[in-house]
Design an enzyme around this catalytic site. Structure first.
Site, PDB file in Angstrom:
ATOM      1  N   LYS A 296       0.703  -1.241  -0.036  1.00 42.88           N
ATOM      2  CA  LYS A 296      -0.134   0.002  -0.135  1.00 42.88           C
ATOM      3  C   LYS A 296       0.931   1.480  -0.103  1.00 42.88           C
ATOM      4  CE  LYS A 296      -3.860  -2.251   2.240  1.00 42.88           C
ATOM      5  NZ  LYS A 296      -5.056  -2.224   3.478  1.00 42.88           N
TER       6      LYS A 296
ATOM      7  N   ASN B 193      -2.164   0.442   6.657  1.00 46.18           N
ATOM      8  CA  ASN B 193      -1.280  -0.950   7.324  1.00 46.18           C
ATOM      9  C   ASN B 193      -0.342  -1.426   6.285  1.00 46.18           C
ATOM     10  OD1 ASN B 193      -3.407  -1.930   5.642  1.00 46.18           O
ATOM     11  ND2 ASN B 193      -4.664  -2.645   7.344  1.00 46.18           N
TER      12      ASN B 193
HETATM   13  N1  UDP Z   1      -9.714  -0.366   7.291  1.00 48.35           N
HETATM   14  C1  UDP Z   1      -9.890   1.109   7.696  1.00 48.35           C
HETATM   15  N2  UDP Z   1     -10.190   1.138   9.022  1.00 48.35           N
HETATM   16  C2  UDP Z   1     -10.984   0.273   9.687  1.00 48.35           C
HETATM   17  C3  UDP Z   1     -10.851  -0.968   9.091  1.00 48.35           C
HETATM   18  C4  UDP Z   1     -10.124  -1.259   7.865  1.00 48.35           C
HETATM   19  O1  UDP Z   1      -9.341   1.966   7.269  1.00 48.35           O
HETATM   20  O2  UDP Z   1     -11.624   0.331  10.680  1.00 48.35           O
HETATM   21  C5  UDP Z   1      -8.940  -0.420   5.894  1.00 48.35           C
HETATM   22  C6  UDP Z   1      -7.552  -1.087   6.280  1.00 48.35           C
HETATM   23  O3  UDP Z   1      -6.617  -0.403   5.415  1.00 48.35           O
HETATM   24  C7  UDP Z   1      -7.972  -2.398   5.996  1.00 48.35           C
HETATM   25  C8  UDP Z   1      -9.040  -2.360   4.707  1.00 48.35           C
HETATM   26  O4  UDP Z   1      -9.677  -1.316   5.014  1.00 48.35           O
HETATM   27  O5  UDP Z   1      -6.700  -3.137   5.474  1.00 48.35           O
HETATM   28  C9  UDP Z   1      -9.993  -3.598   4.357  1.00 48.35           C
HETATM   29  O6  UDP Z   1     -10.271  -4.101   5.655  1.00 48.35           O
HETATM   30  P1  UDP Z   1     -10.449  -5.531   5.995  1.00 48.35           P
HETATM   31  O7  UDP Z   1     -11.240  -5.676   7.124  1.00 48.35           O
HETATM   32  O8  UDP Z   1     -10.914  -6.104   4.594  1.00 48.35           O
HETATM   33  O9  UDP Z   1      -8.790  -5.974   6.502  1.00 48.35           O
HETATM   34  P2  UDP Z   1      -7.805  -6.690   5.737  1.00 48.35           P
HETATM   35  O10 UDP Z   1      -8.393  -7.973   5.015  1.00 48.35           O
HETATM   36  O11 UDP Z   1      -7.124  -5.921   4.948  1.00 48.35           O
HETATM   37  O12 UDP Z   1      -7.146  -7.206   7.001  1.00 48.35           O
END
Ligand code: UDP
Length: 140
Positions: A11, A114
């Site tokens: 990212k 992240n």
């Molecule tokens: N994200 C965010 N705030 C939150 C949760 C998620 O900005 O409270 C963003 C973060 O960059 C995350 C992405 O949205 O990686 C997708 O969320 P997901 O729950 O699918 O997590 P991942 O699969 O990336 O761990």
């Protein structure tokens, strides 16, 4: 165990800090191989579609803005149990909850910035790989 492929994205927070090489080394050291990789800038429309499952979430607008704030590296990883293995190496979404030694624990700036994306199922991996790569670009 099955040989799988998964989509990974480095990212903008990580490309900005020149962490691509360090992150890629973690994947390779864990036995995942790169079968495709390219550095691109997502358009707003691409980012919105990619994260459309989160369209109703409060963080959606900020997430899309973040994902287009700089270059990303989209990549296809291949290996045994690649989807789950990649998620283990990444660590929990919120770096505060990520296990020590994971990419997010070591590099992430926040729950939003992240550092990495990884497909969450084999089914989604196939969809996400096809979103960014033509079959001819995958070189196993
Ligand atoms: N994200 C965010 N705030 C939150 C949760 C998620 O900005 O409270 C963003 C973060 O960059 C995350 C992405 O949205 O990686 C997708 O969320 P997901 O729950 O699918 O997590 P991942 O699969 O990336 O761990």
């Amino acid at each position: 165990m099955a040989i799988e492929r998964t989509l990974s994205i480095i990212k903008p927070d990580a490309t900005r800090r020149s962490l691509t090489g360090k992150i890629n080394a973690r994947f390779e050291e864990a036995g995942l191989r790169f079968v495709a990789q390219k550095r691109i800038r997502l358009t707003k429309e691409q980012a919105e579609q990619f994260y459309s499952v989160h369209a109703e979430r409060s963080f959606f607008g900020e997430l899309v803005a973040f994902m287009i704030s700089g270059p990303v590296v989209v990549q296809v990883l291949e290996g045994e149990n690649a989807v789950a293995r990649n998620r283990e190496i990444m660590g929990a979404t919120n770096p505060a909850n990520a296990a020590p030694g994971t990419i997010r624990a070591d590099f992430a700036e926040s729950v939003e910035a992240n550092s990495v994306h990884g497909s969450d199922s084999a089914e989604n991996a196939a969809i996400e790989i096809a979103y960014f790569f033509a079959g001819t670009e995958l070189v196993g």
